[in-house]
Design an enzyme around this catalytic site. Structure first.
Site, PDB file in Angstrom:
ATOM      1  N   TYR A 188       6.181 -23.751 -39.329  1.00  0.00           N
ATOM      2  CA  TYR A 188       7.133 -23.308 -38.281  1.00  0.00           C
ATOM      3  C   TYR A 188       6.559 -22.201 -37.413  1.00  0.00           C
ATOM      4  O   TYR A 188       5.476 -21.713 -37.657  1.00  0.00           O
ATOM      5  CB  TYR A 188       8.523 -23.006 -38.836  1.00  0.00           C
ATOM      6  CG  TYR A 188       8.740 -21.929 -39.882  1.00  0.00           C
ATOM      7  CD1 TYR A 188       7.833 -20.929 -40.168  1.00  0.00           C
ATOM      8  CD2 TYR A 188       9.952 -21.921 -40.597  1.00  0.00           C
ATOM      9  CE1 TYR A 188       8.112 -19.962 -41.114  1.00  0.00           C
ATOM     10  CE2 TYR A 188      10.240 -20.956 -41.547  1.00  0.00           C
ATOM     11  CZ  TYR A 188       9.307 -19.975 -41.797  1.00  0.00           C
ATOM     12  OH  TYR A 188       9.579 -19.023 -42.731  1.00  0.00           O
ATOM     13  N   GLU A 189       7.262 -21.894 -36.343  1.00  0.00           N
ATOM     14  CA  GLU A 189       6.736 -20.988 -35.295  1.00  0.00           C
ATOM     15  C   GLU A 189       5.379 -21.460 -34.782  1.00  0.00           C
ATOM     16  O   GLU A 189       4.478 -20.649 -34.552  1.00  0.00           O
ATOM     17  CB  GLU A 189       6.644 -19.539 -35.803  1.00  0.00           C
ATOM     18  CG  GLU A 189       7.964 -18.870 -36.046  1.00  0.00           C
ATOM     19  CD  GLU A 189       8.912 -18.980 -34.872  1.00  0.00           C
ATOM     20  OE1 GLU A 189       8.440 -18.997 -33.725  1.00  0.00           O
ATOM     21  OE2 GLU A 189      10.128 -19.075 -35.117  1.00  0.00           O
ATOM     22  N   GLY A 190       5.262 -22.747 -34.567  1.00  0.00           N
ATOM     23  CA  GLY A 190       4.003 -23.311 -34.112  1.00  0.00           C
ATOM     24  C   GLY A 190       3.140 -23.689 -35.292  1.00  0.00           C
ATOM     25  O   GLY A 190       2.677 -22.808 -36.018  1.00  0.00           O
TER      26      GLY A 190
ATOM     27  N   HIS B  61      -1.951 -22.843 -33.086  1.00  0.00           N
ATOM     28  CA  HIS B  61      -2.427 -21.465 -32.905  1.00  0.00           C
ATOM     29  C   HIS B  61      -3.936 -21.424 -32.707  1.00  0.00           C
ATOM     30  O   HIS B  61      -4.447 -20.545 -32.007  1.00  0.00           O
ATOM     31  CB  HIS B  61      -1.992 -20.601 -34.090  1.00  0.00           C
ATOM     32  CG  HIS B  61      -0.510 -20.439 -34.127  1.00  0.00           C
ATOM     33  ND1 HIS B  61       0.161 -19.626 -33.250  1.00  0.00           N
ATOM     34  CD2 HIS B  61       0.445 -21.036 -34.868  1.00  0.00           C
ATOM     35  CE1 HIS B  61       1.460 -19.713 -33.476  1.00  0.00           C
ATOM     36  NE2 HIS B  61       1.659 -20.571 -34.453  1.00  0.00           N
TER      37      HIS B  61
END
Lengths: 596, 596
Positions: free
Chosen positions: A437-439, A444
């Site tokens: 999650y969060e990318g 990244h």
């Protein structure tokens, strides 16, 4: 399975790795003193150890449950959350005019680790609230701030991020949730969001949803997204809660881990539409959302640190008590398994991973503080650029280490690790979401290479490499024999990173495919080397303390040495992986065909 | 989530990597032909794909359940098992005089992968039975063989391994289960065993427990262990089943994965003692148990291959269908995520891992066949030594890759991977036990270094390294440009392995601590390099086929290149980790103290 928040280690890292005390002295003109900060972190640690950590097992076994639109939190969560909010913990780095403690973000990240080490499932609620506060503070109108900010900072109301839809996960272009303008200047939302953490729960009086949606006639893609605020209960002019808004939780997910954290399907606008207020400008929602996401990314990286530390403590306790086999040292009877070299290797790998990732998260937070509070524009820009560079590393490298460390924790437990009642497997299951999650972590890597390496014409990345070289040089000049091959391995790694960085910077203008093919290996190389530098800095600081007569921290030198000699040597190989470019993947279609 | 057994890939590996057809021609004088073997493996694949694989999800969600001493298997298991046994699959490599197919062990390992890919939880029952058959065949008296072997090979009765006790997991010295001699030449067992896979179930008529126990007056430690056979139901002289024996399943464990496989606490001798028969000689039980364990270790390594393949197929299907983001190739709308380089990297890593580990398991099995059927004593000894060397690598490296690949499978699914209904997480949970049971992987590192490197005065390991060098040379001589840097990377890796092997062999006589400190890294280096050689051999074989006009296998060249350029380059770093010895771990006590 007793767990205690690693307060002393965190404080040491704040000082020795992230330079918090210099920061306090130089940047904030003495507004905060070290004693205040140390006592805040210690009190957070006490609260987390005593009041949150004991709830973590039952949060896994009982989980959050759903019935008729309501979510019941796991046993003890509601009480613990109430006391957590009463302690003012929702406002560690929030402005004092809204009731916050106004401490540096670095202190906030220290506390984030502490809550998540005690219980990731619990800590996700504050994590999301804080991200929502960040976006609101940056882009919300004064009217919105006046109504919502104090209540959210105090923890009376919590916040959510409503981005994902079934067809739009990593790619927000596909978002379909629809917003309509109402006559009174507000908006109405219609649509369905999935994977909404703490979208519904019984911990707080109200839930403030931040929702990405699309206005009629908006441009396609992410340039047509606007950010809205839609509360669960509408707020009366006197601040009291009014009617229910037209939104509800339709179900919660059955997940691999973090069972205590409800992951909700949220439905907006089944009748007249969910009443909502615009945050920032129409069609500029992505900018506001990025404020939320950047804060959340560092926080998720910190979850990787936290869960690895928790798994480490449990594995260490087990390894001290479990007896199997003879010790290499000799002696009668079965030895505690901690005396076996391979168990030592696993435990030290876990500990070194925690300290390395923690250092990287702290450096990132310190850069954010510099970006906000630097004395000059140049200092603030450098801080912002460094934070931008380090955020994908803090997020992805730390969460990968979280997965690796929690898996080692299971391994150290042997067969017991596979039995759920032992609790080691829970950490591995809980950890697994953080790399997603969060990318997802692969994204990244791409962010690091495509968007962050070009910052300041490449100078931000170059400076970072040079700082690692400086650390290697300092170890060589004054570290002495106890550091073993630390300087040599760190120098090699920094040179490997430098070469890989140069290769990437050339490919950015000539061969994007090769840059993308190596992005994950490059991020790993960056994190691995930076982590080694963080540990070496901590070791040097421990030696400096020893020269002043306090030798209690000297084991940090041996930890840095372990990392350098046992984990860092793959750095040149990672550079070679990057250097090989995209050639090995050109035939992916035939390799991934069904026929072989 | 359709799954199909990878029959074609397995057959290719049997031929090209393990040299099965040469083996058939040269070693068994044409007793088996390739067509027979190919049709057996294909039929196993069909059965597994159609009849076992569809049960795997519900085996996870429903699991095996326990009530009043009985275990109820998951939905469909009993039927599928009955048909599996009727198909004769319990006797692939068993002797024909007991109803087996008497095929090479290599074919048996191929089938083992097929059952485990379809359902690890299901396949564990045959896996344990086969190990028990192995020990019985090697050490059982003629009377015991006559009563038990045919029934076990036919699958009517199943087998178990009863080693572990609460205080004796990896270390069998601590076993306390007690055996007493009875007047009639049989024995009585008293004690409690834990973690007994399929210790109780409803799949078969009888369960044949092989139990390690200690006779009165036996020497301490493992030299005082004897191996016994204790059936669930006593067997009448006419072969029919008689009274229940004095043993029972007291409970089953609640585990991270393989929920469909009951992991039992077994209690022997609550009243008059469980009636048992000695296998082999008194106090020589360990030798017989090692026969079981060695077979089981290769089979568990094969589980790593199988679960990685299953996760790969599911991730591949998802990556072809899920659309997110723009393709690097351009084009309108969202692209299937398989077009993103980092997703390609993850999928190719999974596939390369499967093929590398499969190759290693096949080489190990081929060595076992040579040990049994070699034409000369020298050939048989070389086969046995090679199998001994490769078994710890096949077990530990393959199961580590299983964990890594199944975790990548979750990652490729993004948020959906964390949702249990997707099924990707199940593979990761199921896989996790394989690195733990049959000797935790760290123990195999120790076994490799301390017991296997000295074989034949070090020649067994040297020969293995030289074979890898030969492959690198062959790629350089005739592989051509499509292999990219395969030869260079494989040569470097083989030299790194050679150096590490020399260092280890010196330490064995001078510095055991350093040997132990690097054992896991050494095993990884060995597996990584050998895996690269297996893939390169497959690539060369594919080119040879292409020269004969069949270019359908050429993607194996690109897969070998991917592995060499994207996974193998860390090999020299692993050698450096080994070379650093135990220095970094000397201070483990202070590093692992609570104070830092």
């Amino acid at each position: 399975m007793t767990y205690r928040s690693p307060v002393a280690d965190i404080l040491f890292s704040l000082k020795a790795v992230a330079g918090l005390s210099e920061f306090i002295g130089a940047k904030l003109d003495g507004e905060f003193d070290w004693e205040t900060i140390a006592s805040v972190v210690s009190e957070a640690g006490r609260f987390a150890t005593e009041e949150i950590a004991p709830l973590n097992r039952s949060a896994d076994t009982v989980g959050a449950t759903y019935a008729n639109g309501a979510v019941i939190s796991p046993p003890g969560f509601a009480d613990a959350y109430r006391r957590w909010a009463e302690g003012g913990w929702g406002g560690v780095s929030a402005p004092s005019e809204f009731g916050g403690m106004a401490l540096p973000h670095l202190v906030n990240v220290a506390c984030t680790e502490i809550w998540n080490g005690a219980s990731m499932a619990f800590a996700l609620c504050p994590l999301l609230t804080e991200s929502a506060i960040g976006a609101l503070k940056a882009y919300g109108s004064k009217d919105l701030l006046d109504v919502y900010l104090e209540a959210m900072i105090s923890g009376r109301w919590t916040g959510t991020m409503n981005l994902t839809e079934a067809q739009a996960g990593s790619d927000l272009n596909g978002i379909r949730t629809r917003a309509e303008r109402a006559d009174d200047g507000t908006y109405r939302l219609f649509g369905e969001k999935i994977f909404i953490t703490y979208g519904e729960h019984d911990l707080a009086e109200n839930i403030v949803h931040l929702v990405l949606a699309r206005l009629p006639g908006a441009p396609a893609g992410t340039r047509g997204l606007s950010l809205f605020l839609a509360p669960k209960f509408l707020v009366n002019p006197d601040g009291s809660l009014g009617a229910s808004n037209d939104l509800r939780c339709a179900s919660i997910e059955h997940k691999l881990g973090i069972h205590g954290s409800p992951t909700c399907v949220m439905i907006f606008g089944e009748s007249e539409g969910a009443k909502a207020w615009l945050i920032g400008e129409e069609n500029r929602g992505l900018a506001a959302m990025f404020v939320m996401m950047n804060a959340a990314r560092l926080a998720v990286g910190t979850q990787g640190v936290a869960i690895a530390e928790r798994a480490y403590q449990q594995a260490l306790e087990f390894a001290r008590e479990r007896r199997q086999g003879r010790s290499a040292k000799g002696g009668e009877g079965m030895a505690p398994i901690i005396e076996h070299p391979d168990v030592q290797r696993m435990l030290m790998t876990m500990k070194a991973s925690v300290h390395a990732a923690r250092g990287i998260c702290h450096l990132t937070a310190a850069s954010l503080d510099l970006a906000s509070h630097g004395r000059t524009e140049a200092e603030r820009t450098a801080g912002a650029n460094r934070a931008a560079l380090l955020t994908p590393i803090a997020k992805a490298f730390s969460t990968d280490l979280g997965d690796e460390a929690t898996s080692l924790g299971v391994q150290i437990h042997g067969g017991m690790g596979f039995i759920e009642e032992t609790g080691a497997a829970q950490h591995m299951r809980d950890s697994r979401i953080a790399a997603i999650y969060e990318g997802a972590n692969g994204i990244h890597g791409i962010d690091l290479v495509l968007r962050k390496l070009p910052l300041a014409g490449g100078a931000t990345a170059r400076n970072e490499v040079n700082e690692m070289r400086d650390v290697a040089r300092a170890v060589s000049e004054r570290g002495g024999a106890d550091f073993g091959a630390t300087s040599a391995r760190l120098s090699e790694a920094a040179e490997a990173l430098d070469q890989a960085t140069r290769a990437m910077q050339i490919w950015l203008s000539s061969d994007t495919e090769s840059a993308l093919a190596g992005a994950s290996a490059y991020l790993r190389l960056f994190g691995l080397t930076l982590g080694g530098a963080c540990l070496a800095k901590a070791g040097l600081a421990a030696q400096a303390l020893a020269r002043e007569g306090d030798d209690s921290e000297l084991a940090r030198v041996a930890l840095a040495r372990f990392y350098a000699e046992k984990l860092l040597p793959v750095a040149p190989g990672l550079n070679r992986i990057v250097a090989s470019g995209a050639g090995a993947m050109k035939s992916y279609e035939s390799v991934l065909a069904d026929s072989i």
